[in-house]
Every structure is written in structure tokens, then in C-alpha cells.
Design an enzyme around this catalytic site. Sequence first.
Site, PDB file in Angstrom:
ATOM      1  N   GLY A  25     -31.763 -52.868  -1.936  1.00 49.84           N
ATOM      2  CA  GLY A  25     -32.921 -53.093  -1.066  1.00 49.84           C
ATOM      3  C   GLY A  25     -32.910 -54.513  -0.552  1.00 49.84           C
ATOM      4  O   GLY A  25     -31.852 -55.137  -0.441  1.00 49.84           O
ATOM      5  N   SER A  26     -34.111 -55.025  -0.271  1.00 47.60           N
ATOM      6  CA  SER A  26     -34.199 -56.343   0.346  1.00 47.60           C
ATOM      7  C   SER A  26     -33.956 -57.466  -0.675  1.00 47.60           C
ATOM      8  O   SER A  26     -34.178 -57.285  -1.879  1.00 47.60           O
ATOM      9  CB  SER A  26     -35.574 -56.515   0.976  1.00 47.60           C
ATOM     10  OG  SER A  26     -36.554 -56.414  -0.034  1.00 47.60           O
ATOM     11  N   THR A  27     -33.547 -58.602  -0.171  1.00 45.66           N
ATOM     12  CA  THR A  27     -33.291 -59.754  -1.046  1.00 45.66           C
ATOM     13  C   THR A  27     -34.583 -60.191  -1.736  1.00 45.66           C
ATOM     14  O   THR A  27     -34.579 -60.528  -2.925  1.00 45.66           O
ATOM     15  CB  THR A  27     -32.653 -60.888  -0.227  1.00 45.66           C
ATOM     16  OG1 THR A  27     -31.394 -60.413   0.271  1.00 45.66           O
ATOM     17  CG2 THR A  27     -32.419 -62.134  -1.065  1.00 45.66           C
ATOM     18  N   GLY A  62     -35.271 -57.862  -4.580  1.00 45.63           N
ATOM     19  CA  GLY A  62     -34.213 -58.091  -5.566  1.00 45.63           C
ATOM     20  C   GLY A  62     -34.489 -59.332  -6.405  1.00 45.63           C
ATOM     21  O   GLY A  62     -34.324 -59.327  -7.633  1.00 45.63           O
ATOM     22  N   CYS A  71     -26.924 -52.517   5.606  1.00 47.05           N
ATOM     23  CA  CYS A  71     -26.913 -53.847   4.983  1.00 47.05           C
ATOM     24  C   CYS A  71     -25.641 -54.608   5.347  1.00 47.05           C
ATOM     25  O   CYS A  71     -25.663 -55.829   5.461  1.00 47.05           O
ATOM     26  CB  CYS A  71     -27.035 -53.703   3.482  1.00 47.05           C
ATOM     27  SG  CYS A  71     -25.939 -52.444   2.859  1.00 47.05           S
ATOM     28  N   GLU A 123     -31.708 -61.315   8.672  1.00 47.77           N
ATOM     29  CA  GLU A 123     -31.274 -59.926   8.825  1.00 47.77           C
ATOM     30  C   GLU A 123     -32.302 -59.178   9.669  1.00 47.77           C
ATOM     31  O   GLU A 123     -33.475 -59.132   9.337  1.00 47.77           O
ATOM     32  CB  GLU A 123     -31.177 -59.281   7.439  1.00 47.77           C
ATOM     33  CG  GLU A 123     -30.648 -57.881   7.486  1.00 47.77           C
ATOM     34  CD  GLU A 123     -30.557 -57.247   6.113  1.00 47.77           C
ATOM     35  OE1 GLU A 123     -31.520 -57.366   5.339  1.00 47.77           O
ATOM     36  OE2 GLU A 123     -29.520 -56.640   5.820  1.00 47.77           O
TER      37      GLU A 123
HETATM   38  P1  NAP Z   1     -37.204 -52.957  -0.051  1.00 46.63           P
HETATM   39  O1  NAP Z   1     -38.559 -53.173   0.493  1.00 46.63           O
HETATM   40  O2  NAP Z   1     -36.616 -53.971  -0.933  1.00 46.63           O
HETATM   41  O3  NAP Z   1     -37.260 -51.527  -0.771  1.00 46.63           O
HETATM   42  C1  NAP Z   1     -36.190 -50.997  -1.506  1.00 46.63           C
HETATM   43  C2  NAP Z   1     -36.744 -50.113  -2.600  1.00 46.63           C
HETATM   44  O4  NAP Z   1     -37.454 -50.904  -3.554  1.00 46.63           O
HETATM   45  C3  NAP Z   1     -37.740 -49.059  -2.127  1.00 46.63           C
HETATM   46  O5  NAP Z   1     -37.585 -47.894  -2.890  1.00 46.63           O
HETATM   47  C4  NAP Z   1     -39.057 -49.738  -2.413  1.00 46.63           C
HETATM   48  O6  NAP Z   1     -40.127 -48.835  -2.483  1.00 46.63           O
HETATM   49  C5  NAP Z   1     -38.782 -50.408  -3.724  1.00 46.63           C
HETATM   50  N1  NAP Z   1     -39.634 -51.535  -4.079  1.00 46.63           N
HETATM   51  C6  NAP Z   1     -40.452 -52.272  -3.294  1.00 46.63           C
HETATM   52  N2  NAP Z   1     -41.045 -53.254  -4.021  1.00 46.63           N
HETATM   53  C7  NAP Z   1     -40.586 -53.135  -5.293  1.00 46.63           C
HETATM   54  C8  NAP Z   1     -40.816 -53.861  -6.508  1.00 46.63           C
HETATM   55  N3  NAP Z   1     -41.621 -54.924  -6.565  1.00 46.63           N
HETATM   56  N4  NAP Z   1     -40.150 -53.462  -7.626  1.00 46.63           N
HETATM   57  C9  NAP Z   1     -39.302 -52.410  -7.592  1.00 46.63           C
HETATM   58  N5  NAP Z   1     -39.065 -51.690  -6.479  1.00 46.63           N
HETATM   59  C10 NAP Z   1     -39.685 -52.050  -5.345  1.00 46.63           C
HETATM   60  O7  NAP Z   1     -36.161 -52.743   1.087  1.00 46.63           O
HETATM   61  P2  NAP Z   1     -36.315 -51.896   2.412  1.00 46.63           P
HETATM   62  O8  NAP Z   1     -37.041 -52.702   3.413  1.00 46.63           O
HETATM   63  O9  NAP Z   1     -36.790 -50.533   2.089  1.00 46.63           O
HETATM   64  O10 NAP Z   1     -34.757 -51.757   2.807  1.00 46.63           O
HETATM   65  C11 NAP Z   1     -34.134 -52.602   3.647  1.00 46.63           C
HETATM   66  C12 NAP Z   1     -33.371 -53.682   2.900  1.00 46.63           C
HETATM   67  O11 NAP Z   1     -32.433 -53.119   1.992  1.00 46.63           O
HETATM   68  C13 NAP Z   1     -32.547 -54.541   3.820  1.00 46.63           C
HETATM   69  O12 NAP Z   1     -32.741 -55.897   3.533  1.00 46.63           O
HETATM   70  C14 NAP Z   1     -31.114 -54.150   3.529  1.00 46.63           C
HETATM   71  O13 NAP Z   1     -30.171 -55.118   3.766  1.00 46.63           O
HETATM   72  C15 NAP Z   1     -31.182 -53.767   2.125  1.00 46.63           C
HETATM   73  N6  NAP Z   1     -30.094 -52.829   1.823  1.00 46.63           N
HETATM   74  C16 NAP Z   1     -29.018 -53.284   1.090  1.00 46.63           C
HETATM   75  C17 NAP Z   1     -27.974 -52.448   0.797  1.00 46.63           C
HETATM   76  C18 NAP Z   1     -26.787 -52.916  -0.008  1.00 46.63           C
HETATM   77  O14 NAP Z   1     -26.020 -52.092  -0.479  1.00 46.63           O
HETATM   78  N7  NAP Z   1     -26.579 -54.187  -0.192  1.00 46.63           N
HETATM   79  C19 NAP Z   1     -28.007 -51.128   1.232  1.00 46.63           C
HETATM   80  C20 NAP Z   1     -29.097 -50.699   1.965  1.00 46.63           C
HETATM   81  C21 NAP Z   1     -30.147 -51.573   2.242  1.00 46.63           C
HETATM   82  P3  NAP Z   1     -40.924 -48.455  -1.131  1.00 46.63           P
HETATM   83  O15 NAP Z   1     -39.953 -47.817  -0.195  1.00 46.63           O
HETATM   84  O16 NAP Z   1     -41.921 -47.483  -1.555  1.00 46.63           O
HETATM   85  O17 NAP Z   1     -41.485 -49.726  -0.584  1.00 46.63           O
END
Ligand code: NAP
Length: 480
Positions: A234-236, A239, A290, A387
Amino acid sequence: MTFQYAPAPESTAIVNINSSNDLFINGEFTPGHGNPFKTINPATEEVLAEIAHANEEDVNSAVMAARKAYDKTWSKMSGRDRGKYLFRIARLIQERSRELAVLETLDNGKPIRESRDVDIPIAAAHFFYHAGWADKLEFAGYGDNPRPLGVVAQVIPWNFPLLMLAWKIAPALATGNTVVLKPAETTSLTALLFAEICQQADLPPGVVNIITGAGETGRMLVEHPDVNKVAFTGSTAVGQAIQRQIAGTHKRLTLELGGKAANIVFDDAPIDQAVEGIVNGIFFNQGHVCCAGSRLLLQESIAEQTIDSLKRRLVTLRLGDPLDKNTDIGAINSREQLDRIIDLTKSGEDEGAQRWSPDCVIPQKGFWFAPTVFTNVTQAHRIAREEIFGPVLSVLTFRTPDEAIEKANNTAYGLSAGIWTEKGSRILAMANKVRAGVVWANTFNRFDPTSPFGGYKESGFGREGGVQGLGAYLTSEETS
Ligand code: NAP
Ligand code: MG
């Protein structure tokens, strides 16, 4: 005279979407105790279904089910038998691939051509690949008797819902761990269909548990004291929050986070082929990737020519109904993500970069963003540093290989990079100097379960896929 494509929509008759969906705990679909939420089709804004919301009690039940399955069944089973279940799951994904592809496109907005030809086949390939490892782990280089870690908490994003699930679940199961996985809020449906596939495969109850919900559900899962390992994509920002939350515990962690990849084109590259790679690099999956090639670095002497070819190519991309088999650019996954893309592209214009998009008709309903190219971009611009996670390309130029490396590495991220040149020696020299986990040469966005994937710096740590990825789920210590 130009010929128009006739519409070629994929039928949705093959999928049967339940109007309300439960959690999958201990091999059964069970209601959640939180307030259910709705998932929509981002191409039409129509509600597809209601999804259960896991609260603390549900997170507890899921982790308990995974613990019981680990202690009683899965960790005791031979690798050969675990492998049989994984092969079975892989074959079921293939058998139900059409259904999965249509469902993924409905819930996510990605073109059916991509879900059908990329997401679902590679998801099946991950299960096949890891099924093969299940009975050969002592030869993987992790000691004579590598052991599983226990219960794994996995949280995934919305950009490749089923594929990210496969990247997480297949290695965890092959190595003897049990899983609780939380899909992203906007894209739970294929994970729930995968739960059905687990039932169909007769997977012992509790080995895979799927709990749907928002970020808070993810947080409770990651923080649960009976979890041995956390795998997050997910997002940095999230993470980093997870890393803080679990600091000081015994939990193992892998993080796959964001990226801002450089796609570097030298003057000796085959330009037409490079243009295809640039398009695939940033416009595949609406740029919700990503490892997208979001920074194009062109050698100055070929910059003008390449940008002209690129623009000519972009005019031919077709944006619209994701279920149409001719569609190249589908819908943006959510209004929230669309707003983020609009905000960042506006900053590009405000900071002085030059914006270009081909003419394309944007549908009335749903979330859409035309493919966009920014030229005159400098390294200080937000569109060169942050990003965007959308179909937006920032073009920069360079004169020498050293300058290309300096610019490519001038980022907080380090997930992937592309190099386009006809010289093999230059490919190797550049690949050694670019600080990125994955480097593609004369291609881009290629994924294979045998090849490790992961980042440097703020793109995270740990590898997924390949023999390297197994290590994230194994220990040489005695765990029980
Ligand atoms: P995100 O907000 O970080 O969400 C990722 C996941 O984490 C979702 O299931 C989200 O739930 C959950 N989440 C949110 N807050 C959390 C917390 N405090 N503790 C645990 N889990 C939590 O990311 P996104 O906006 O959905 O995705 C886009 C980002 O992912 C981009 O920055 C992209 O670069 C990155 N990404 C990286 C890769 C890689 O392999 N490196 C692959 C794909 C995407 P909700 O959906 O319910 O909010
Ligand atoms: Mg949705």
C-alpha cells in the site's frame, strides 16, 4: 477514411454478485459485527454490493481460526499435501478465470483486456509456482529444516486486488503459514470469490480467512498480539505507520510501498519499441501501478522525436467502458483517487510544466482521467517527486549516462526502473547503478512469479516472488 471499432462488451452474465457479503472465517461465511459498507462500479458509480465490516471481535475470531488451523492442521501437514491444495486452487482460478476477470473489472474499473490477460493468469501462475515449492523447501537455501512463522496478517491495496492477494497468500500457504487477509475497501469482491474457491478446493477451515473492512480493520489486524508476521502492500504513509505500530514486538514485517520509477531511453534505443514500453509503463492499469514508469528520462538528442511519436501513439488509445474488449484506459478506482490525480496535475501546471492530453470523450458517469503528458518538467516539481498513481507521465531529459543515473536516483523511492538501449554493456552498467529493486531492460511492467519483486528506500523492504520471496515466510528457528 478511418474505421471505428464496433463495441465489443464482455457479458456480465457469468458473475453472480451477492447483494450482501459476509466475512470468511474458519471456512465459513459469517456476518460481520461492524456497519456494512457499499462497493461501487467506478465506471458507472452504480452500487454493486454491500460488504460486511469486520470489527475487533471479528478480527479476533479470524486470528483465532488461523491459529487453530496452524497448530492443528496446516503446520503439521506434509509439504506434498499442502502443494496439492495449492495446485487445486490454481486450477480453480483458471477454471473460473472469466468470472474472476469480469468481477475484477466491475469492482475495480480496469479494462477487461487487462484483468483477463494479466491479473487473473498471473494470479493462477503464483499458485502454480508456489505449489511446486511446497515440498522442496529444504532445497530453497533457508537451512535443512525451514519452518513457517505461524499466523500471517496481510493487507493489500485496490490496484490489483486478486493479483496482490495471490502474491500474498500463495507463498504464505506454500511455506506452511496460515493467513488472515484484508482486501482494500473499494475492491473486496474477488477476494470473497477467492474464499469460495478455497471452500471448493476443500482447504481446511481457518487456513485462509478474509476479513473485509476499512483502514481501521487493517490496523486492528496488524496490531493483533497473536500475529507472527505482517505483509503489507500500500502507501508509504500507512507502511510507516505499521512499522511504528509493531516496533518492539516479535512480528516479522515486509512492506511493498509506493514508487516513482524512471524509464530511461538512450539515443540508440529502438524508438518505436520504446514508445510501446513507455505507454505500457505509465498507462497500463490507468497508471495505478506502484512500479509505473512515471518519470520518463529521454536522452536530449532524441527527446523531440520520441515525444512526437508518443503523442501520435496516445491519440490511438481508447478510453471508456472497461468491459469493452477494445478499451485501453478504464476508470479511476475511486473519486478520492481521482481528486488526488487532479490535485497533483494542477500543481504541475502551476509550477510551470507543459500539459498535453489527446482529445478523448470522457463518459458522463464514473471517474475518468485522460492520459496526460507533462513536458518541461524539472526535478523540483511535485509531479517529478510525488507518486501520482494515475495516467500521468512526467518527461525529463538528460545528456550523459551519469546524468541519467543521478536523476533516476534522485527520489525517495526505489521500486523499479526501465532502461532502453541496444548496448548490453550499458544495460548492465546502468542496472548496477540505479537504486531500484526491479530493473527492466528494453521492456517494462513484466511480472512473473519466479522473479523477486520489492523496493529500496521508501518503496519498502522484503521481496515477493521467486526463491527470495519464500524467505519472508520462513525461519530456521524452532517456532513451536
Ligand atoms: P493505502 O491507503 O496504504 O491502503 C492499502 C491497504 O491498507 C488498504 O487495504 C487499506 O484499507 C489498508 N489500511 C489503511 N490504513 C491502514 C492502517 N492504519 N493499518 C493497516 N491497514 C491500513 O494505499 P492505497 O491508497 O489503497 O493504495 C495505493 C498505494 O499503494 C500507492 O502508494 C501504491 O504505490 C501502493 N502500492 C504498492 C505496491 C507495491 O507492491 N509496492 C503495489 C500496489 C500499490 P482501506 O482500503 O480500507 O483504506
Ligand atoms: Mg469497487
